[in-house]
Design a protein around this motif. Sequence first.
Motif: not given
Length: 384
Positions: A35-47
């Motif tokens: 993806s353009p961001e290279g990671f998921s902010r949504e999943l980062w918050n869930r972690f």
Amino acid sequence: MNFQHTEDRRMLAETLNRFVSEQYGFGTRDRIARSPEGFSRELWNRFAELGIIGALFDETSGGFGGEGFDIAVVFESLGRGLVVEPFLDTLIVGQAIARSGNDAQRARLGELIDGSRIAAFAHGEPDSHYELARVTTRAQRKSSGSGSGSGNAWQLSGAKAVVQHGEHASLFLVSARTEGEDDSEHGVSLFLVPRDAVGVSVRGYPKIDGGRAAEVSFDNVMLGADALIGEANNGFATLEYAIACGVLALCAEALGAMERAKDSTLDYLRTRKQFGVAIGSFQALQHRMADMLLEIEQARSAVINAAAALGAERKVRERVVSAAKYSIGRIGTLVAQECIQLHGGIGMTWELPLAHYAKRLVMIDHQLGDEDHHLERFVALGRE
């Protein structure tokens, strides 16, 4: 010595392994990594909500772990899922702040632990060749005007290479030389630099093993006195410890990736048939698989040693960590090669997760010093 994890760490590993298995399948991971961001902010918050980031820091920093085995447990599970979220940089930046930051700087740890702030570690330079003390980025004291704070500002100039998640970080931990020769341990200082500071430029690009990194340049960036972590000229010890935490994390991540690659290869050997029988029944392949299993167990021992030594005195810690990184670099490359060869041509295809595990294992060898660098460092530390 008891090598069994505590009940809390076993629960942490089970929780994280289950989450990665259910929510971070290979298809999801591949989409996020490209993806353009290279990671998921949504999943980062869930972690963060699961407490995974908090496990990397001790109670005084707002977490509930922070020991070597806590770091190893988390990153081994992340390695099994090829997780691309910014755990490594969060660990390194957070440990540096926790070790030497003032009260105001340590207050920022809460933002790292709850996932609301992305921080990036900007240390490596185009010609540093993994040498920790090789820092040419410069910071000079500048007058900040009249008053009690006069003379306490800093002007930062230089360039940093391969800054993980640098495009989307709002804060950089930057190593800069404030005194001495370019390769001297004395004279290295650490600064917290906001992404939006005037003079900060970022050029992002995709990485071969998934996710994104960036080249970051600093053109006469003006920083206040509160940007300096610890004492000026004496940041090397903090830098060295934070990177030791990062090296341990990479070793544990590689171990998790090796285990998953091994499991995939065993399944393939049991199901792929030639001449009417499973190829896993061929003695030559059994011998190769047995040798690989022994190497992976050696890698596990190296991770255990590094985790146990993280709290030891400096020379012991650094020798053990370098020994582990050397072993992981050698064994990781071997596992990557063997697993692909045992799969045959299909092992190189993009659609098969194994190829991505192999790429990640090879690239881990090059992060924070490859096996040649750490072998030389291990020997040099023994002569001190």
